[in-house]
Design a protein around this motif. Structure first.
Motif, PDB file in Angstrom:
ATOM      1  N   VAL A 104     -20.469  -4.241  11.919  1.00 43.14           N
ATOM      2  CA  VAL A 104     -20.457  -4.133  10.495  1.00 43.14           C
ATOM      3  C   VAL A 104     -20.690  -2.794   9.894  1.00 43.14           C
ATOM      4  N   ALA A 105     -21.722  -2.188  10.792  1.00 37.92           N
ATOM      5  CA  ALA A 105     -22.232  -0.860  10.320  1.00 37.92           C
ATOM      6  C   ALA A 105     -21.011   0.221  10.383  1.00 37.92           C
ATOM      7  N   ALA A 106     -19.952  -0.020  11.630  1.00 35.41           N
ATOM      8  CA  ALA A 106     -18.893   0.882  11.660  1.00 35.41           C
ATOM      9  C   ALA A 106     -17.982   0.806  10.108  1.00 35.41           C
ATOM     10  N   VAL A 107     -17.766  -0.505   9.890  1.00 33.28           N
ATOM     11  CA  VAL A 107     -17.244  -0.583   8.580  1.00 33.28           C
ATOM     12  C   VAL A 107     -17.876  -0.030   7.676  1.00 33.28           C
ATOM     13  N   VAL A 108     -19.266  -0.455   7.402  1.00 32.85           N
ATOM     14  CA  VAL A 108     -19.811   0.300   6.212  1.00 32.85           C
ATOM     15  C   VAL A 108     -19.827   1.973   6.347  1.00 32.85           C
ATOM     16  N   CYS A 109     -19.776   2.437   7.189  1.00 29.91           N
ATOM     17  CA  CYS A 109     -19.750   3.857   7.538  1.00 29.91           C
ATOM     18  C   CYS A 109     -18.240   4.358   7.249  1.00 29.91           C
ATOM     19  N   ALA A 110     -17.296   3.735   7.681  1.00 32.41           N
ATOM     20  CA  ALA A 110     -16.102   4.040   7.378  1.00 32.41           C
ATOM     21  C   ALA A 110     -15.574   3.854   5.855  1.00 32.41           C
ATOM     22  N   PHE A 111     -15.937   2.983   5.338  1.00 27.18           N
ATOM     23  CA  PHE A 111     -15.729   2.699   4.016  1.00 27.18           C
ATOM     24  C   PHE A 111     -16.621   3.087   2.794  1.00 27.18           C
ATOM     25  N   GLU A 144      -1.513  -5.847   9.455  1.00 27.94           N
ATOM     26  CA  GLU A 144      -1.620  -5.375   8.063  1.00 27.94           C
ATOM     27  C   GLU A 144      -2.795  -6.032   7.356  1.00 27.94           C
ATOM     28  N   TRP A 145      -3.698  -5.078   6.937  1.00 23.91           N
ATOM     29  CA  TRP A 145      -4.979  -5.686   6.195  1.00 23.91           C
ATOM     30  C   TRP A 145      -5.115  -5.479   4.797  1.00 23.91           C
ATOM     31  N   LEU A 146      -5.125  -6.351   3.760  1.00 23.30           N
ATOM     32  CA  LEU A 146      -5.134  -5.965   2.584  1.00 23.30           C
ATOM     33  C   LEU A 146      -6.650  -6.563   1.986  1.00 23.30           C
ATOM     34  N   PHE A 147      -7.438  -5.721   1.556  1.00 22.93           N
ATOM     35  CA  PHE A 147      -8.809  -5.867   1.300  1.00 22.93           C
ATOM     36  C   PHE A 147      -9.013  -6.397  -0.184  1.00 22.93           C
ATOM     37  N   ASP A 148     -10.257  -7.311  -0.231  1.00 22.02           N
ATOM     38  CA  ASP A 148     -10.338  -7.765  -1.636  1.00 22.02           C
ATOM     39  C   ASP A 148     -10.816  -6.752  -2.754  1.00 22.02           C
ATOM     40  N   ALA A 149     -10.595  -7.113  -3.960  1.00 22.18           N
ATOM     41  CA  ALA A 149     -10.523  -5.894  -5.003  1.00 22.18           C
ATOM     42  C   ALA A 149     -11.825  -5.140  -5.077  1.00 22.18           C
ATOM     43  N   LEU A 150     -13.071  -5.855  -4.919  1.00 20.91           N
ATOM     44  CA  LEU A 150     -14.198  -5.211  -5.132  1.00 20.91           C
ATOM     45  C   LEU A 150     -14.396  -4.215  -3.996  1.00 20.91           C
ATOM     46  N   PHE A 151     -14.197  -4.640  -2.846  1.00 21.11           N
ATOM     47  CA  PHE A 151     -14.376  -3.829  -1.610  1.00 21.11           C
ATOM     48  C   PHE A 151     -13.467  -2.708  -1.801  1.00 21.11           C
ATOM     49  N   SER A 152     -12.230  -2.856  -2.128  1.00 19.33           N
ATOM     50  CA  SER A 152     -10.973  -1.684  -2.202  1.00 19.33           C
ATOM     51  C   SER A 152     -11.793  -0.575  -3.489  1.00 19.33           C
ATOM     52  N   ALA A 153     -12.334  -1.189  -4.507  1.00 20.02           N
ATOM     53  CA  ALA A 153     -12.721  -0.237  -5.539  1.00 20.02           C
ATOM     54  C   ALA A 153     -13.768   0.800  -4.993  1.00 20.02           C
ATOM     55  N   PHE A 154     -14.627   0.234  -4.127  1.00 20.17           N
ATOM     56  CA  PHE A 154     -15.695   1.168  -3.517  1.00 20.17           C
ATOM     57  C   PHE A 154     -15.081   2.049  -2.593  1.00 20.17           C
ATOM     58  N   ALA A 155     -14.126   1.457  -1.542  1.00 28.93           N
ATOM     59  CA  ALA A 155     -13.389   2.148  -0.743  1.00 28.93           C
ATOM     60  C   ALA A 155     -12.705   3.376  -1.344  1.00 28.93           C
ATOM     61  N   LEU A 156     -11.774   3.037  -2.132  1.00 25.22           N
ATOM     62  CA  LEU A 156     -10.743   4.010  -2.860  1.00 25.22           C
ATOM     63  C   LEU A 156     -11.653   5.232  -3.381  1.00 25.22           C
TER      64      LEU A 156
END
Length: 226
Positions: free
Chosen positions: A16-23, A60-72
């Protein structure tokens, strides 16, 4: 890792920490209990060589809208309100680098035996109607003959922080060179209610959590009639 990321990273499992740092979700105060905070629609295409052997998975992974907003928003360095193709290149690279040691949230087996996954390649990220899409190829360390036994691709985060569910349509496909006798089927994850109870009780034991999580994974199953 930024200063703000450290408290959250310590509270969560390493994957989870890896995902948090990456995004770039470092500043979001999320609890560490075993239930999802990020949702991903997954599509997997099984890849084959000229001999009809399985060589890997194109995911192919399509992320949810909220997570996507942060990442983008994190990668929009020029702050023009849009994550360009150039700005998304390091995001894809960072994601794959972070998830390498966790086998990209995949467990691939043939006849019940776990198949090693080599380093992912061809990572591409894009904004698709406001949602982050990440595609990559996860190659097998060595080709596998699908006729040797049922081949399964399980997609799951062992901490259940990220829920990986198969997409509603075209969730699994066979790539070029697949034998005519091969078929692919999708098995959706089991109800997560029991998993959450079991995982919460085992949070201190990473091996136990992974064992429980694997039972509640999304599964793509390949069968090839002799």
């Amino acid at each position: 890792m930024s200063t703000n990321a450290r408290p959250l990273a310590r509270a969560l499992a390493p994957s989870v920490a890896a995902v948090v740092c990456a995004f770039g979700l470092a500043g979001v105060p999320l609890p560490a209990a075993a239930h999802p905070h990020v949702w991903v629609d997954v599509r997997n295409t099984l890849l084959f060589d000229s001999e009809g052997r399985v060589t890997g998975v194109r995911a192919e992974w399509l992320f949810d809208a909220l997570f996507s907003a942060f990442a983008l928003s994190e990668v929009d360095t020029d702050k023009d309100g849009t994550a360009s193709a150039e700005e998304l290149v390091p995001l894809a690279a960072g994601y794959l680098d972070s998830l390498r040691e966790y086998d990209y949230f995949m467990e691939i087996t043939s006849g019940g035996a776990i198949i090693d996954i080599a380093d992912a390649s061809d990572g591409v990220a894009e904004s698709r109607d406001g949602r982050l899409m990440l595609a990559f190829t996860a190659p097998l360390a060595a080709p596998v003959d699908g006729a040797l036994g049922d081949l399964e691709v399980r997609s799951y985060d062992p901490t259940y922080y990220v829920a990986l569910d198969m997409a509603e349509s075209e969730a699994a496909e066979l790539g070029a060179n697949a034998a005519e006798a091969c078929r692919v089927a999708v098995e959706p994850p089991k109800d997560g209610g029991e998993w959450q109870t079991l995982a919460d009780s085992a949070l201190g034991d990473g091996v136990a959590v992974r064992s429980v999580a694997a039972q509640y994974a999304s599964v793509v199953r390949l069968t090839c009639a002799p």
